[in-house]
Design a protein around this motif. Structure first.
Motif, mmCIF file in Angstrom:
data_model
loop_
_atom_site.group_PDB
_atom_site.id
_atom_site.type_symbol
_atom_site.label_atom_id
_atom_site.label_comp_id
_atom_site.label_asym_id
_atom_site.label_seq_id
_atom_site.Cartn_x
_atom_site.Cartn_y
_atom_site.Cartn_z
ATOM 1 N N THR A 270 7.359 25.586 -3.714
ATOM 2 C CA THR A 270 8.259 24.525 -4.034
ATOM 3 C C THR A 270 8.860 24.016 -2.744
ATOM 4 O O THR A 270 9.114 23.028 -2.077
ATOM 5 C CB THR A 270 9.438 24.641 -4.928
ATOM 6 N N TYR A 271 9.342 25.034 -1.904
ATOM 7 C CA TYR A 271 10.048 24.764 -0.340
ATOM 8 C C TYR A 271 8.894 24.078 0.374
ATOM 9 O O TYR A 271 9.256 23.349 1.077
ATOM 10 C CB TYR A 271 10.350 26.359 -0.026
ATOM 11 N N THR A 272 7.809 24.778 0.246
ATOM 12 C CA THR A 272 6.572 24.287 1.083
ATOM 13 C C THR A 272 6.126 22.802 0.907
ATOM 14 O O THR A 272 6.260 21.852 1.769
ATOM 15 C CB THR A 272 5.289 24.988 0.853
ATOM 16 N N ILE A 273 6.205 22.372 -0.587
ATOM 17 C CA ILE A 273 6.096 20.808 -0.788
ATOM 18 C C ILE A 273 7.329 20.114 -0.211
ATOM 19 O O ILE A 273 7.046 19.133 0.501
ATOM 20 C CB ILE A 273 6.239 20.760 -2.491
ATOM 21 N N TRP A 274 8.599 20.626 -0.298
ATOM 22 C CA TRP A 274 9.735 19.727 0.152
ATOM 23 C C TRP A 274 9.517 19.717 1.813
ATOM 24 O O TRP A 274 9.669 18.544 2.182
ATOM 25 C CB TRP A 274 10.872 20.448 -0.060
ATOM 26 N N PHE A 275 9.186 20.804 2.353
ATOM 27 C CA PHE A 275 8.972 20.931 3.956
ATOM 28 C C PHE A 275 7.819 19.897 4.216
ATOM 29 O O PHE A 275 7.955 19.110 5.390
ATOM 30 C CB PHE A 275 8.585 22.186 4.402
ATOM 31 N N ALA A 276 6.702 19.664 3.470
ATOM 32 C CA ALA A 276 5.725 18.630 3.663
ATOM 33 C C ALA A 276 6.074 17.222 3.545
ATOM 34 O O ALA A 276 5.602 16.478 4.345
ATOM 35 C CB ALA A 276 4.373 19.106 3.042
ATOM 36 N N VAL B 127 7.879 12.111 5.875
ATOM 37 C CA VAL B 127 8.911 11.004 5.967
ATOM 38 C C VAL B 127 9.357 10.681 7.360
ATOM 39 O O VAL B 127 9.550 9.689 7.787
ATOM 40 C CB VAL B 127 9.881 11.417 4.883
ATOM 41 N N PHE B 128 9.651 11.814 8.012
ATOM 42 C CA PHE B 128 10.410 11.908 9.150
ATOM 43 C C PHE B 128 9.518 11.894 10.592
ATOM 44 O O PHE B 128 10.029 11.470 11.515
ATOM 45 C CB PHE B 128 11.546 12.938 9.189
ATOM 46 N N GLN B 129 8.614 12.734 10.359
ATOM 47 C CA GLN B 129 7.513 12.978 11.311
ATOM 48 C C GLN B 129 6.293 12.175 11.215
ATOM 49 O O GLN B 129 5.628 12.288 12.416
ATOM 50 C CB GLN B 129 7.344 14.638 11.668
ATOM 51 N N HIS B 130 6.182 11.800 10.225
ATOM 52 C CA HIS B 130 4.876 10.954 9.976
ATOM 53 C C HIS B 130 3.655 11.800 10.042
ATOM 54 O O HIS B 130 2.472 11.343 10.630
ATOM 55 C CB HIS B 130 4.730 9.606 10.985
ATOM 56 N N ARG C 232 0.163 28.514 3.663
ATOM 57 C CA ARG C 232 1.160 28.723 4.419
ATOM 58 C C ARG C 232 2.265 29.211 3.778
ATOM 59 O O ARG C 232 3.321 30.148 3.917
ATOM 60 C CB ARG C 232 1.884 27.440 5.109
ATOM 61 N N ALA C 233 2.630 28.779 2.233
ATOM 62 C CA ALA C 233 3.543 29.085 1.458
ATOM 63 C C ALA C 233 3.411 30.629 1.377
ATOM 64 O O ALA C 233 4.272 31.616 1.302
ATOM 65 C CB ALA C 233 3.467 28.392 0.201
ATOM 66 N N LEU C 234 2.314 31.340 0.803
ATOM 67 C CA LEU C 234 1.627 32.689 0.659
ATOM 68 C C LEU C 234 2.027 33.430 2.065
ATOM 69 O O LEU C 234 2.479 34.452 1.891
ATOM 70 C CB LEU C 234 0.275 32.592 0.028
ATOM 71 N N LYS C 235 1.710 33.048 3.041
ATOM 72 C CA LYS C 235 1.929 33.704 4.244
ATOM 73 C C LYS C 235 3.553 33.870 4.610
ATOM 74 O O LYS C 235 3.926 34.877 4.956
ATOM 75 C CB LYS C 235 1.327 32.945 5.567
ATOM 76 N N LEU C 236 4.438 32.817 4.208
ATOM 77 C CA LEU C 236 5.873 32.764 4.294
ATOM 78 C C LEU C 236 6.479 34.117 3.549
ATOM 79 O O LEU C 236 7.158 34.694 4.046
ATOM 80 C CB LEU C 236 6.307 31.478 4.136
ATOM 81 N N LEU C 237 5.672 34.053 2.324
ATOM 82 C CA LEU C 237 6.275 35.084 1.422
ATOM 83 C C LEU C 237 5.902 36.512 1.803
ATOM 84 O O LEU C 237 6.601 37.112 1.703
ATOM 85 C CB LEU C 237 5.468 34.579 -0.101
ATOM 86 N N HIS C 238 4.595 36.228 2.419
ATOM 87 C CA HIS C 238 4.196 37.799 2.952
ATOM 88 C C HIS C 238 5.186 38.261 3.867
ATOM 89 O O HIS C 238 5.520 39.521 3.939
ATOM 90 C CB HIS C 238 2.692 37.500 3.458
ATOM 91 N N GLU C 239 5.423 37.280 4.910
ATOM 92 C CA GLU C 239 6.351 37.796 5.834
ATOM 93 C C GLU C 239 7.746 38.237 5.377
ATOM 94 O O GLU C 239 8.374 39.147 5.849
ATOM 95 C CB GLU C 239 6.434 36.675 6.951
ATOM 96 N N TYR C 240 8.167 37.497 4.310
ATOM 97 C CA TYR C 240 9.305 37.898 3.785
ATOM 98 C C TYR C 240 9.446 39.115 3.207
ATOM 99 O O TYR C 240 10.339 39.867 3.383
ATOM 100 C CB TYR C 240 9.779 36.668 2.377
#
Length: 236
Positions: free
Chosen positions: A17-23, A28-31, A42-50
Motif C-alpha cells: 500500500t505504501y509503495t502504491i502511494w509512493f508511485a 502526480v508531482f514528478q511526472h 521494490r515493496a518486497l525489497k523494502l520489507l526485506h530490509e526492514y
C-alpha cells in the motif's frame, strides 16, 4: 484486514500500500511512471530490509551463554584453528529473485572459496534466508568439509534452530530440515553475527545477479576482496 489476517500478511499488505502511494506521488508531482513490475519487487525489497534491521536490533541473542554465540558479534571473527567458517546471506533483486552469497574462510582469515546462487523470488524473507542456509549445507556436503561454522545475520533463523522451535510455515519446515544436519554432525555449528560482521557474504549475494551460480576457489570477485582484507585485521 487487521482483524482477519496474520502479522506477516499485514506487513506485506501495508508495504505494498505504501509503495502504491509512493508511485502515485511520483506520477502526480514528478511526472514519473513506476511500472507495477517494478513497484511490487521494490515493496518486497523494502520489507526485506526492514526485517533485517529488526532482526539485528530485536532478535539478536541476548546472551553469549550459547557456545555458538561469540562475544564479538559486531565484526567478522576467525574460526578456531583447523576449522572453517562459511558466511551466507540473501539479497532481493528488483525482479523478485533472491541472490545468495557464500564465503568460505580459514582460521587465518584467508578466503578458500566463494559461491553464488540465484533462486526464484518469494515475499517470505525467512524462506529466502533459510534457503541460503540450505545451500550452504549443500555446499559443505558437496565439498566433504569436516569442521565448519556456518554464520549468518538472520537471527530469527539461528534462534529457531538453536531452540528447536519452528513456525508452521515454509521457512519453518526448511529450518527443521537444516537443523537435522547439525544434529547429525557435531563438528558442524551455526552462529549468528550482525550484518556488520557479514559484509562479504552480503556483497556477494548482491553480485550473484551479475555472476549467478558460480564457484570460485581463487581470483575472487572484487566486491568481496576488500571485505576479506578488512576482516583479516581481526585475526590475531
Amino acid at each position: 484486514m487487521l482483524n482477519n489476517t496474520n502479522k506477516e500478511s499485514m506487513q506485506i499488505i501495508t508495504t505494498i500500500t505504501y509503495t502504491i502511494w509512493f508511485a502515485r506521488n511520483q506520477k502526480v508531482f514528478q511526472h514519473q511512471d513506476i511500472p507495477v513490475q517494478l513497484a511490487l519487487p521494490r515493496a518486497l525489497k523494502l520489507l526485506h530490509e526492514y526485517h533485517h534491521n529488526i532482526n539485528d536490533q530485536r532478535l539478536e541473542p541476548k546472551t553469549s551463554s550459547h557456545p555458538s554465540f561469540a562475544s564479538n558479534d559486531k565484526s567478522w571473527s576467525p574460526p578456531p584453528r583447523n576449522c572453517l567458517k562459511l558466511n551466507v546471506d540473501a539479497h532481493l533483486q528488483d525482479d523478485g529473485h533472491w541472490g545468495l552469497g557464500m564465503v568460505l574462510r580459514r582460521d587465518d582469515g584467508r578466503c578458500v572459496g566463494a559461491a553464488t546462487r540465484v533462486i526464484k523470488g518469494s515475499n517470505d524473507v525467512g524462506l529466502a534466508e533459510t534457503a541460503g542456509l540450505k545451500e550452504a549445507l549443500n555446499l559443505i556436503q558437496a565439498m566433504e568439509l569436516d569442521e565448519v561454522i556456518v554464520e549468518m545475520d538472520a537471527a530469527v533463523i539461528v534462534n529457531a534452530i538453536h531452540n528447536k522451535i519452528f513456525p508452521r510455515n515454509q521457512w519453518g519446515l526448511l529450518a527443521r530440515e537444516c537443523s537435522r544436519a547439525f544434529d547429525l554432525n557435531n563438528k558442524l555449528s551455526l552462529k549468528w553475527v550482525s550484518r556488520e560482521g557479514n559484509h562479504a557474504a552480503h556483497s556477494l549475494a548482491r553480485w550473484a545477479f551479475t555472476e549467478p551460480n558460480k564457484w570460485w576457489s581463487n581470483y575472487f570477485p572484487d566486491c568481496i576482496n576488500h571485505h576479506i582484507q578488512k576482516d583479516m585485521a581481526f585475526v590475531t
